[in-house]
Every structure is written in structure tokens, then in C-alpha cells.
Design a protein around this motif. Sequence first.
Motif, PDB file in Angstrom:
ATOM      1  N   LEU A 145       3.471  -0.277  -2.381  1.00 38.06           N
ATOM      2  CA  LEU A 145       4.071  -0.249  -3.344  1.00 38.06           C
ATOM      3  C   LEU A 145       2.139  -1.532  -3.989  1.00 38.06           C
ATOM      4  O   LEU A 145       1.847  -0.518  -5.595  1.00 38.06           O
ATOM      5  CB  LEU A 145       5.586  -1.148  -3.972  1.00 38.06           C
ATOM      6  CG  LEU A 145       5.659  -1.527  -4.957  1.00 38.06           C
ATOM      7  CD1 LEU A 145       5.511   0.278  -6.309  1.00 38.06           C
ATOM      8  CD2 LEU A 145       6.465  -1.938  -5.062  1.00 38.06           C
ATOM      9  N   GLU A 146       1.528  -2.012  -3.554  1.00 37.01           N
ATOM     10  CA  GLU A 146       0.561  -2.976  -3.795  1.00 37.01           C
ATOM     11  C   GLU A 146      -0.857  -1.527  -4.111  1.00 37.01           C
ATOM     12  O   GLU A 146      -1.364  -1.387  -4.516  1.00 37.01           O
ATOM     13  CB  GLU A 146       0.056  -3.468  -2.750  1.00 37.01           C
ATOM     14  CG  GLU A 146      -1.016  -4.207  -3.232  1.00 37.01           C
ATOM     15  CD  GLU A 146      -1.445  -5.891  -2.348  1.00 37.01           C
ATOM     16  OE1 GLU A 146      -0.671  -5.993  -1.155  1.00 37.01           O
ATOM     17  OE2 GLU A 146      -1.858  -6.551  -2.957  1.00 37.01           O
ATOM     18  N   ARG A 147      -0.697  -0.418  -3.255  1.00 44.61           N
ATOM     19  CA  ARG A 147      -2.298   0.490  -3.136  1.00 44.61           C
ATOM     20  C   ARG A 147      -1.713   0.997  -4.225  1.00 44.61           C
ATOM     21  O   ARG A 147      -2.966   1.240  -4.932  1.00 44.61           O
ATOM     22  CB  ARG A 147      -1.603   1.116  -1.529  1.00 44.61           C
ATOM     23  CG  ARG A 147      -2.536   0.568  -0.359  1.00 44.61           C
ATOM     24  CD  ARG A 147      -2.468   1.359   0.907  1.00 44.61           C
ATOM     25  NE  ARG A 147      -1.876   1.962   1.340  1.00 44.61           N
ATOM     26  CZ  ARG A 147      -1.125   0.456   2.700  1.00 44.61           C
ATOM     27  NH1 ARG A 147      -2.283   0.087   2.612  1.00 44.61           N
ATOM     28  NH2 ARG A 147       0.266   0.981   2.484  1.00 44.61           N
ATOM     29  N   TYR A 148      -0.207   1.544  -4.083  1.00 41.52           N
ATOM     30  CA  TYR A 148      -0.837   2.861  -5.219  1.00 41.52           C
ATOM     31  C   TYR A 148      -0.465   1.785  -7.087  1.00 41.52           C
ATOM     32  O   TYR A 148      -1.029   2.386  -7.768  1.00 41.52           O
ATOM     33  CB  TYR A 148       1.555   2.932  -6.091  1.00 41.52           C
ATOM     34  CG  TYR A 148       1.557   3.612  -6.725  1.00 41.52           C
ATOM     35  CD1 TYR A 148       1.698   5.425  -6.549  1.00 41.52           C
ATOM     36  CD2 TYR A 148       2.372   3.425  -7.583  1.00 41.52           C
ATOM     37  CE1 TYR A 148       2.599   6.103  -7.620  1.00 41.52           C
ATOM     38  CE2 TYR A 148       2.307   4.379  -8.769  1.00 41.52           C
ATOM     39  CZ  TYR A 148       2.640   5.011  -8.498  1.00 41.52           C
ATOM     40  OH  TYR A 148       2.679   5.972 -10.293  1.00 41.52           O
ATOM     41  N   CYS A 149       0.141   0.415  -6.631  1.00 42.85           N
ATOM     42  CA  CYS A 149      -0.746  -0.227  -8.413  1.00 42.85           C
ATOM     43  C   CYS A 149      -2.142  -0.354  -8.143  1.00 42.85           C
ATOM     44  O   CYS A 149      -2.621  -0.046  -9.642  1.00 42.85           O
ATOM     45  CB  CYS A 149       0.476  -2.194  -7.951  1.00 42.85           C
ATOM     46  SG  CYS A 149       1.852  -1.564  -8.316  1.00 42.85           S
ATOM     47  N   LEU A 150      -2.692  -0.771  -7.194  1.00 39.43           N
ATOM     48  CA  LEU A 150      -3.766  -0.851  -6.931  1.00 39.43           C
ATOM     49  C   LEU A 150      -4.538   0.665  -7.281  1.00 39.43           C
ATOM     50  O   LEU A 150      -6.013   0.186  -8.155  1.00 39.43           O
ATOM     51  CB  LEU A 150      -4.387  -1.113  -6.000  1.00 39.43           C
ATOM     52  CG  LEU A 150      -4.778  -2.788  -5.406  1.00 39.43           C
ATOM     53  CD1 LEU A 150      -4.858  -2.776  -4.418  1.00 39.43           C
ATOM     54  CD2 LEU A 150      -5.420  -3.182  -6.529  1.00 39.43           C
ATOM     55  N   GLU A 151      -4.430   1.812  -6.835  1.00 37.46           N
ATOM     56  CA  GLU A 151      -4.161   3.350  -7.278  1.00 37.46           C
ATOM     57  C   GLU A 151      -4.276   3.323  -9.030  1.00 37.46           C
ATOM     58  O   GLU A 151      -4.628   4.391  -9.030  1.00 37.46           O
ATOM     59  CB  GLU A 151      -3.960   4.014  -6.199  1.00 37.46           C
ATOM     60  CG  GLU A 151      -5.110   4.060  -5.323  1.00 37.46           C
ATOM     61  CD  GLU A 151      -3.876   4.755  -4.427  1.00 37.46           C
ATOM     62  OE1 GLU A 151      -4.429   4.253  -2.634  1.00 37.46           O
ATOM     63  OE2 GLU A 151      -2.977   5.445  -4.371  1.00 37.46           O
ATOM     64  N   ASN A 152      -3.740   3.217  -9.464  1.00 36.37           N
ATOM     65  CA  ASN A 152      -3.219   3.358 -10.745  1.00 36.37           C
ATOM     66  C   ASN A 152      -3.129   2.572 -12.172  1.00 36.37           C
ATOM     67  O   ASN A 152      -2.498   2.418 -13.172  1.00 36.37           O
ATOM     68  CB  ASN A 152      -1.392   3.852 -10.637  1.00 36.37           C
ATOM     69  CG  ASN A 152      -1.175   5.920  -9.793  1.00 36.37           C
ATOM     70  OD1 ASN A 152      -1.470   6.072 -10.449  1.00 36.37           O
ATOM     71  ND2 ASN A 152      -1.068   5.187  -8.390  1.00 36.37           N
ATOM     72  N   ASN A 153      -4.043   1.126 -11.520  1.00 35.93           N
ATOM     73  CA  ASN A 153      -4.097   0.008 -12.203  1.00 35.93           C
ATOM     74  C   ASN A 153      -2.870  -0.503 -13.276  1.00 35.93           C
ATOM     75  O   ASN A 153      -3.154  -0.922 -14.084  1.00 35.93           O
ATOM     76  CB  ASN A 153      -4.955   0.952 -13.327  1.00 35.93           C
ATOM     77  CG  ASN A 153      -6.454   0.698 -13.064  1.00 35.93           C
ATOM     78  OD1 ASN A 153      -6.809   0.187 -12.639  1.00 35.93           O
ATOM     79  ND2 ASN A 153      -7.032   2.143 -13.460  1.00 35.93           N
ATOM     80  N   ILE A 154      -1.697  -1.114 -11.932  1.00 33.18           N
ATOM     81  CA  ILE A 154      -0.967  -1.521 -12.327  1.00 33.18           C
ATOM     82  C   ILE A 154      -1.198  -2.603 -12.402  1.00 33.18           C
ATOM     83  O   ILE A 154      -0.729  -2.912 -11.170  1.00 33.18           O
ATOM     84  CB  ILE A 154       0.549  -0.504 -11.954  1.00 33.18           C
ATOM     85  CG1 ILE A 154       0.767   0.287 -12.729  1.00 33.18           C
ATOM     86  CG2 ILE A 154       1.918  -1.496 -12.880  1.00 33.18           C
ATOM     87  CD1 ILE A 154       1.138   2.140 -11.512  1.00 33.18           C
ATOM     88  N   PRO A 155      -0.632  -3.414 -13.157  1.00 32.13           N
ATOM     89  CA  PRO A 155      -0.398  -5.207 -13.166  1.00 32.13           C
ATOM     90  C   PRO A 155       0.624  -5.048 -12.459  1.00 32.13           C
ATOM     91  O   PRO A 155       1.697  -5.047 -12.319  1.00 32.13           O
ATOM     92  CB  PRO A 155      -0.393  -5.643 -14.424  1.00 32.13           C
ATOM     93  CG  PRO A 155      -0.818  -4.553 -15.673  1.00 32.13           C
ATOM     94  CD  PRO A 155      -0.444  -3.225 -14.484  1.00 32.13           C
ATOM     95  N   TYR A 156       0.202  -6.087 -10.773  1.00 31.41           N
ATOM     96  CA  TYR A 156       1.434  -7.076 -10.247  1.00 31.41           C
ATOM     97  C   TYR A 156       0.838  -8.263  -9.747  1.00 31.41           C
ATOM     98  O   TYR A 156       0.006  -8.176  -9.624  1.00 31.41           O
ATOM     99  CB  TYR A 156       1.766  -5.785  -8.645  1.00 31.41           C
ATOM    100  CG  TYR A 156       0.101  -5.846  -8.122  1.00 31.41           C
ATOM    101  CD1 TYR A 156      -0.869  -5.261  -7.934  1.00 31.41           C
ATOM    102  CD2 TYR A 156       0.421  -6.754  -7.235  1.00 31.41           C
ATOM    103  CE1 TYR A 156      -1.615  -4.840  -7.413  1.00 31.41           C
ATOM    104  CE2 TYR A 156      -0.713  -6.497  -5.946  1.00 31.41           C
ATOM    105  CZ  TYR A 156      -2.139  -5.749  -6.074  1.00 31.41           C
ATOM    106  OH  TYR A 156      -2.948  -5.892  -5.862  1.00 31.41           O
ATOM    107  N   ASN A 157       1.992  -8.952  -8.914  1.00 30.98           N
ATOM    108  CA  ASN A 157       1.686 -10.255  -8.434  1.00 30.98           C
ATOM    109  C   ASN A 157       1.412  -9.758  -6.864  1.00 30.98           C
ATOM    110  O   ASN A 157       2.916  -8.951  -6.589  1.00 30.98           O
ATOM    111  CB  ASN A 157       2.979 -10.732  -8.786  1.00 30.98           C
ATOM    112  CG  ASN A 157       2.848 -11.103 -10.395  1.00 30.98           C
ATOM    113  OD1 ASN A 157       2.185 -12.211 -10.826  1.00 30.98           O
ATOM    114  ND2 ASN A 157       3.618 -10.882 -11.168  1.00 30.98           N
ATOM    115  N   LYS A 158       0.716 -10.073  -6.756  1.00 29.28           N
ATOM    116  CA  LYS A 158       0.793 -10.034  -4.991  1.00 29.28           C
ATOM    117  C   LYS A 158       1.607 -11.216  -4.120  1.00 29.28           C
ATOM    118  O   LYS A 158       2.055 -12.084  -4.665  1.00 29.28           O
ATOM    119  CB  LYS A 158      -0.719 -10.092  -4.215  1.00 29.28           C
ATOM    120  CG  LYS A 158      -1.637  -9.882  -3.062  1.00 29.28           C
ATOM    121  CD  LYS A 158      -2.794 -10.080  -3.206  1.00 29.28           C
ATOM    122  CE  LYS A 158      -2.999  -9.833  -1.820  1.00 29.28           C
ATOM    123  NZ  LYS A 158      -3.350  -8.388  -1.791  1.00 29.28           N
TER     124      LYS A 158
END
Length: 222
Positions: free
Chosen positions: A190-203
Motif C-alpha cells: 500500500l505504501e508503494r502504491y501511494c508513492l507511485e501515485n502521489n497519494i499522501p500517507y503516514n508511514k
Amino acid sequence: MNDRKTLIFCDFDGTVAKKDIGYNFFYHFSEGKNMELIPHWKAGQLTSRDCLLQEAAMVRAGPEEIYNFLDLFEIDPGFPGFVELCRKNDIEPIILSDGFDFYINHVLRKYHLAHLPLYCNIGRLENKSIKVEFPYENHTCPRCGNCKGERMAEIRSRMEVPYRTVFIGDGLSDICAIEETDLLFAKKDLERYCLENNIPYNKYRDFDDVARQLLADGHLKE
Ligand SMILES: [Mg+2]
Ligand SMILES: [Zn+2]
């Protein structure tokens, strides 16, 4: 302190449970044959429902053998404390899973957490096989067995006041939850998906991290 109320949603496999139990379960009981399906599911060529139906059809084991195997799995050690912190804040975390009730409930019971609200698929253990049911209707999503985004939208729409939503997840079955989430915690796929799609997230690594951050940001009180 924030004024809006908060709904907290958690993925189960790899998030509440330390490992992806569904994956390990089907790998074990299909003797690795489920591995042929996973790349097709990850690439979006196979829906979750078709993948789960095919995986379940590979299992030839009775309840005793199945539950003995499930006893090997543990939850994130910080999760019970996180549930307790939420309880003090009048929040009950809601578990959303595209896995099955028989293993989720078995593991949650071991930790006295089976009272938590749970939305997932149903797998009935019958005659050394698993009978699969999908109790929730997905109105727009062709991808998921149990679409987390649709469940969140339904739960939110039943509330009388606007709620802020938090989602904690780790995998590709969490993607549909993103657009219903105000505050996303992501790791692994899910983190990889967020990074690839410029989605803000908390680690985060575990529920201790999640608790720390929700306290620091004023979404929860000690
Ligand atoms: Mg997961
Ligand atoms: Zn979906």
C-alpha cells in the motif's frame, strides 16, 4: 483538539495480524498452487472474488487441521493497547477485510478481540472444504471481494454527523479505501502504491506508531 468525530478502520491481514494469514493459509493448504493466481490478481487480471473462489476450491482440510494451523499466527503486539486507547476515546476500531471470517474470528478470539465490528467475506468450513460467500454487494467496484471503500462510504453515510476517517493498511486490497480516507496509514504494497501515485500517507510500522501519531495530532486523547 479536532472537533470532528473520528472513525478508525483497520485492514486485518498484515495489519492487525502480523502476517498475511489469508495468503499463508491458502499457500499451505493448496501446497503452493495458489501462487499461480497471485500475479494475475496483483496485475488486476483476476478479481478478488475469482481469486478467493479458486483458492478456496484448492483446500481439502477439515476444521481441526485448519484451526491448528491458524493457531500459529499472532497479532501486532500493539493492537490490544491501541483498541484500549480507542475505547477510552469512545471509538471502536472497525476491521475491514477482503479475507474470511473463519480465520479472522479465530485469531481475534484468541486475543479477546472478537467483539470488534468486522466486515469481511464468509468461508464456511464444510466436509473438508470451504464454502465461500460474499455477503456485501459492491455497487461500483469490479476489483474487490469486499470493497473497503464502499463499506466505508456506507458506514459513514449512516452517521448523523460528519466523521473524519482513519484507515490503516498494508496491501493492494486497501486501494479502494484511499478515497474514503482522510488520514491514511500505509506500509508495504500500500505504501508503494501511494508513492507511485502521489497519494499522501503516514508511514508506520505497527500500532504503537499509529497510536503515537493519532495522539500527537490530537485525534485521540491519552
Ligand atoms: Mg493486508
Ligand atoms: Zn473495491
